[in-house]
Design a protein around this motif. Sequence first.
Motif, PDB file in Angstrom:
ATOM      1  N   ARG A 103      -0.533   6.715  -7.056  1.00 18.29           N
ATOM      2  CA  ARG A 103      -1.053   5.322  -6.809  1.00 18.29           C
ATOM      3  C   ARG A 103      -0.543   4.593  -6.842  1.00 18.29           C
ATOM      4  N   PRO A 104       0.082   2.569  -5.545  1.00 15.79           N
ATOM      5  CA  PRO A 104       1.036   2.582  -6.178  1.00 15.79           C
ATOM      6  C   PRO A 104       1.416   1.423  -7.450  1.00 15.79           C
TER       7      PRO A 104
ATOM      8  N   GLY B 293       2.546   5.916  -3.413  1.00 15.85           N
ATOM      9  CA  GLY B 293       1.441   6.023  -2.387  1.00 15.85           C
ATOM     10  C   GLY B 293       1.806   6.612  -1.437  1.00 15.85           C
ATOM     11  N   PHE B 294       1.247   6.418  -0.107  1.00 17.63           N
ATOM     12  CA  PHE B 294       1.794   7.503   1.146  1.00 17.63           C
ATOM     13  C   PHE B 294       2.414   6.089   2.244  1.00 17.63           C
ATOM     14  N   ALA B 295       2.763   5.412   1.804  1.00 17.81           N
ATOM     15  CA  ALA B 295       3.824   5.215   2.496  1.00 17.81           C
ATOM     16  C   ALA B 295       4.796   4.905   3.015  1.00 17.81           C
ATOM     17  N   LYS B 296       5.477   5.544   2.774  1.00 12.99           N
ATOM     18  CA  LYS B 296       6.586   6.744   3.347  1.00 12.99           C
ATOM     19  C   LYS B 296       6.727   7.373   3.672  1.00 12.99           C
TER      20      LYS B 296
ATOM     21  N   LEU C 197       2.449   9.159   8.393  1.00 10.03           N
ATOM     22  CA  LEU C 197       1.363   9.268   8.465  1.00 10.03           C
ATOM     23  C   LEU C 197       0.694   8.103   9.352  1.00 10.03           C
ATOM     24  N   TRP C 198       0.833   6.853   9.164  1.00  7.31           N
ATOM     25  CA  TRP C 198       0.800   5.893  10.763  1.00  7.31           C
ATOM     26  C   TRP C 198      -0.364   6.049  11.052  1.00  7.31           C
ATOM     27  N   TYR C 199      -1.170   5.658   9.754  1.00  8.32           N
ATOM     28  CA  TYR C 199      -2.662   4.957   9.894  1.00  8.32           C
ATOM     29  C   TYR C 199      -2.707   3.714  10.800  1.00  8.32           C
ATOM     30  N   GLY C 200      -1.996   3.172  10.500  1.00  6.96           N
ATOM     31  CA  GLY C 200      -1.694   1.635  11.058  1.00  6.96           C
ATOM     32  C   GLY C 200      -1.294   1.066  10.654  1.00  6.96           C
ATOM     33  N   ARG C 201      -0.385  -0.044  10.944  1.00  4.29           N
ATOM     34  CA  ARG C 201       0.381  -1.360  10.072  1.00  4.29           C
ATOM     35  C   ARG C 201      -0.495  -2.383   9.101  1.00  4.29           C
ATOM     36  N   PRO C 202       0.322  -2.366   8.261  1.00  4.90           N
ATOM     37  CA  PRO C 202      -0.287  -4.015   7.789  1.00  4.90           C
ATOM     38  C   PRO C 202      -0.771  -4.930   8.360  1.00  4.90           C
TER      39      PRO C 202
ATOM     40  N   LEU D 261      -1.823 -11.352   5.775  1.00  4.02           N
ATOM     41  CA  LEU D 261      -2.099 -10.981   4.129  1.00  4.02           C
ATOM     42  C   LEU D 261      -1.716 -11.338   2.870  1.00  4.02           C
ATOM     43  N   HIS D 262      -2.666 -11.340   2.268  1.00  4.01           N
ATOM     44  CA  HIS D 262      -1.748 -11.962   0.780  1.00  4.01           C
ATOM     45  C   HIS D 262      -0.858 -10.785   0.126  1.00  4.01           C
ATOM     46  N   HIS D 263       0.391 -10.477   0.179  1.00  2.00           N
ATOM     47  CA  HIS D 263       0.170  -9.414  -0.496  1.00  2.00           C
ATOM     48  C   HIS D 263       0.604  -8.277   0.125  1.00  2.00           C
ATOM     49  N   GLY D 264       0.475  -8.290   1.913  1.00  5.95           N
ATOM     50  CA  GLY D 264       0.145  -6.894   2.660  1.00  5.95           C
ATOM     51  C   GLY D 264       0.813  -5.579   2.268  1.00  5.95           C
ATOM     52  N   GLN D 265       1.808  -6.261   2.107  1.00  4.88           N
ATOM     53  CA  GLN D 265       2.354  -4.925   2.372  1.00  4.88           C
ATOM     54  C   GLN D 265       1.645  -3.536   0.928  1.00  4.88           C
ATOM     55  N   ASP D 266       1.584  -4.504  -0.163  1.00  2.00           N
ATOM     56  CA  ASP D 266       1.154  -3.847  -1.294  1.00  2.00           C
ATOM     57  C   ASP D 266      -0.566  -3.793  -0.943  1.00  2.00           C
ATOM     58  N   ALA D 267      -0.909  -4.499  -0.395  1.00  3.47           N
ATOM     59  CA  ALA D 267      -2.536  -4.262  -0.216  1.00  3.47           C
ATOM     60  C   ALA D 267      -2.697  -3.113   0.793  1.00  3.47           C
ATOM     61  N   HIS D 268      -2.084  -3.166   1.791  1.00  4.38           N
ATOM     62  CA  HIS D 268      -2.058  -2.228   2.347  1.00  4.38           C
ATOM     63  C   HIS D 268      -1.726  -0.224   2.151  1.00  4.38           C
ATOM     64  N   ALA D 269      -1.244  -0.664   1.406  1.00  2.00           N
ATOM     65  CA  ALA D 269      -0.221   0.835   0.573  1.00  2.00           C
ATOM     66  C   ALA D 269      -1.549   0.299  -0.497  1.00  2.00           C
ATOM     67  N   THR D 270      -2.327   0.037  -1.154  1.00  2.00           N
ATOM     68  CA  THR D 270      -2.895   0.862  -2.014  1.00  2.00           C
ATOM     69  C   THR D 270      -3.929   1.192  -1.387  1.00  2.00           C
ATOM     70  N   LEU D 271      -5.019   0.376   0.129  1.00  2.00           N
ATOM     71  CA  LEU D 271      -5.829   1.107   0.886  1.00  2.00           C
ATOM     72  C   LEU D 271      -6.118   2.474   1.641  1.00  2.00           C
ATOM     73  N   LEU D 272      -4.400   2.922   2.242  1.00  2.00           N
ATOM     74  CA  LEU D 272      -4.673   3.520   2.337  1.00  2.00           C
ATOM     75  C   LEU D 272      -4.733   4.921   1.578  1.00  2.00           C
ATOM     76  N   TRP D 273      -4.429   4.194   0.284  1.00  2.00           N
ATOM     77  CA  TRP D 273      -3.881   5.837  -0.683  1.00  2.00           C
ATOM     78  C   TRP D 273      -5.348   5.507  -1.516  1.00  2.00           C
ATOM     79  N   ASP D 274      -5.762   4.947  -1.393  1.00  2.00           N
ATOM     80  CA  ASP D 274      -7.399   5.412  -2.054  1.00  2.00           C
ATOM     81  C   ASP D 274      -8.191   5.670  -0.985  1.00  2.00           C
ATOM     82  N   LYS D 275      -7.958   5.403   0.620  1.00  2.00           N
ATOM     83  CA  LYS D 275      -8.759   6.110   1.662  1.00  2.00           C
ATOM     84  C   LYS D 275      -8.126   7.427   1.297  1.00  2.00           C
ATOM     85  N   LEU D 276      -6.737   7.512   1.569  1.00  2.00           N
ATOM     86  CA  LEU D 276      -6.737   9.060   1.741  1.00  2.00           C
ATOM     87  C   LEU D 276      -7.059  10.415   0.423  1.00  2.00           C
ATOM     88  N   PHE D 277      -6.974   9.223  -0.858  1.00  2.00           N
ATOM     89  CA  PHE D 277      -7.004  10.173  -2.206  1.00  2.00           C
ATOM     90  C   PHE D 277      -8.835  10.499  -2.197  1.00  2.00           C
TER      91      PHE D 277
END
Lengths: 162, 423
Positions: free
Chosen positions: B137-138, B164-167, B170-175, B179-195
Amino acid sequence: MKRTTASHLPKMRKQNLIVDELPDEVLVYDLDRHKAHCLNHTAALVWRRCDGKTGPKEIARRVQSELDQPFNEDLVWLALRQLNKIHLLAEPIVLPSQLAGMSRRRMIRALGIAATVPLVISIVAPTAEAAATCIPHNGTCPAGGLPCCAPFNCDLSKNQCK
Amino acid sequence: MDLIRKSSGASRSHFQRGRFLSALLAGAWRAVPTVPSLTEAKLTEIAPLLCQTGSAALGWWRITNSELAASPAGQELHEAYRKFRLSALIHEREIAYIFSLLRDAGIEPVLVKGWAIARLYPDRGLRPYGDIDICVRPDRFAKAEQALKCLESLDGHYVDLHSGFAKLELWYGRPARGLHHGQDAHATLLWDKLFERSQLVSLGEERIRVLGGEDHLRILCLHLLRSGAWRPLWLCDVAVALETLAADFDWERCLGNDPKIAEWVACTIGLAQQLLGARSADIPVRLSAQREAPRWLAPAILRQWNRSLNPHAIEPALPALLAQTLEARKFFAEIYVRWDQPVRATVAMRGRFNNWPRWPYQLGELLLHTSEVPKQLASMIVRRINELNSWWQRHRIGIGKEEARPRRRRIRSAWFLRTGARE
């Protein structure tokens, strides 16, 4: 000549080895020396019977009954010589004087055996490079001509992908 | 394969060995593969390619019960299989150890690629993997790095720790923008979803967390395309994953919402069926419509296999081209090897996999790479200056002429000192 004393009873090494049993052979990876070896079926049978309590003559008898083919003490010595050389025995063994200085090829020729010869071959130790696409960040480089993963480059002063 | 047969004789020679590879590896991942109808000469021709691309053990598995097994090329493949078996055993111990280290530190990691796909093959020696990709998790990345510090020199094996899975491809969409802290928030959301969709599988006594089957197949397809599909092993991975789908496999989840990415995944699945004879029941209608690969794709991939050249290992364009300026044939070969990457170019330009010509994407990718030219030029100049400098130092401190001469010759043949007069 082939009489063995208790201190000369061969014992298989068990520590720091990765052993992989295949149907016709046994693969062994020596974690201390980072060397990989392949024991054919016969060599593996001899190796497994090296319990530190059984002499070559008894090992030969047991292997023969398992193989259901003639297998004599000389063949056990041939196997032990090879196992000893690649450090697969817990303690070095003392070979009979007439076999000690002989090369493996000469030994096989002298024994005049073709089938059921115990053979041990060394294989090139497995490397990550065989399968890797590129060396990741902080990985050691240069390694087998493999490049660093983008966007990193090999820092030759530190031998690391930076 | 009909599409390939229609191609001209000249271009056929460009993927001849690729076709042999395809014939040998078709179904090679199955527990009991059929005996291939390949001659020893052909096997000898492709054995180096199999070894270069990590497919040697699969080649061995396919020929085990044939006469080819006793041939020198067969023995070479057998040797590779033995190496991969041992390598896999070592890796498995390491993976279990890494998981125990991270779990002791209160981190639950996810293993991607590598063993996660190798475990689906019928024998552990069939699918080699070099590095161990571990995702955390990031927000636990720094802690994980600390926990794995003791592994920095793991005897030639690489632990690749990801935040996370950002690198991963997977390309499940882009941030979303803004968004505030868009990149981090996206990475965490992606992590939670895939986890949440990940699964635990056994490795000896340890339980290893890997991606869910849908995400895994998706990652395999996209990774293959993004890397230009130069390794036949990656298509075998897709084939294995296809033939081991869980009963409740969710195709909609695998294909995702982005129609373009869904097309890429579908296309790769179609390729695995076309080139390697992968079988899969329950292919949904949506996928069936999309998985017909465009005409250029199979020949392009066979050309890649024919070359079996790691694109990462291709020398930067500028020095390579400058080194060949005096030999037109080699010069154009250098250009061609960089140009002929239609799969990678299409993905890099986020293009469609249809029957339209590929050259706009290839040109686009080439232009993308022109940004690297100044860097390559600068690095060449620095290297030459360093060479000149060290030559001058050696000359000044009076090292004998015998030793100095070769260095001087090398420098004189450097591209920027070439003035028409060759040595």
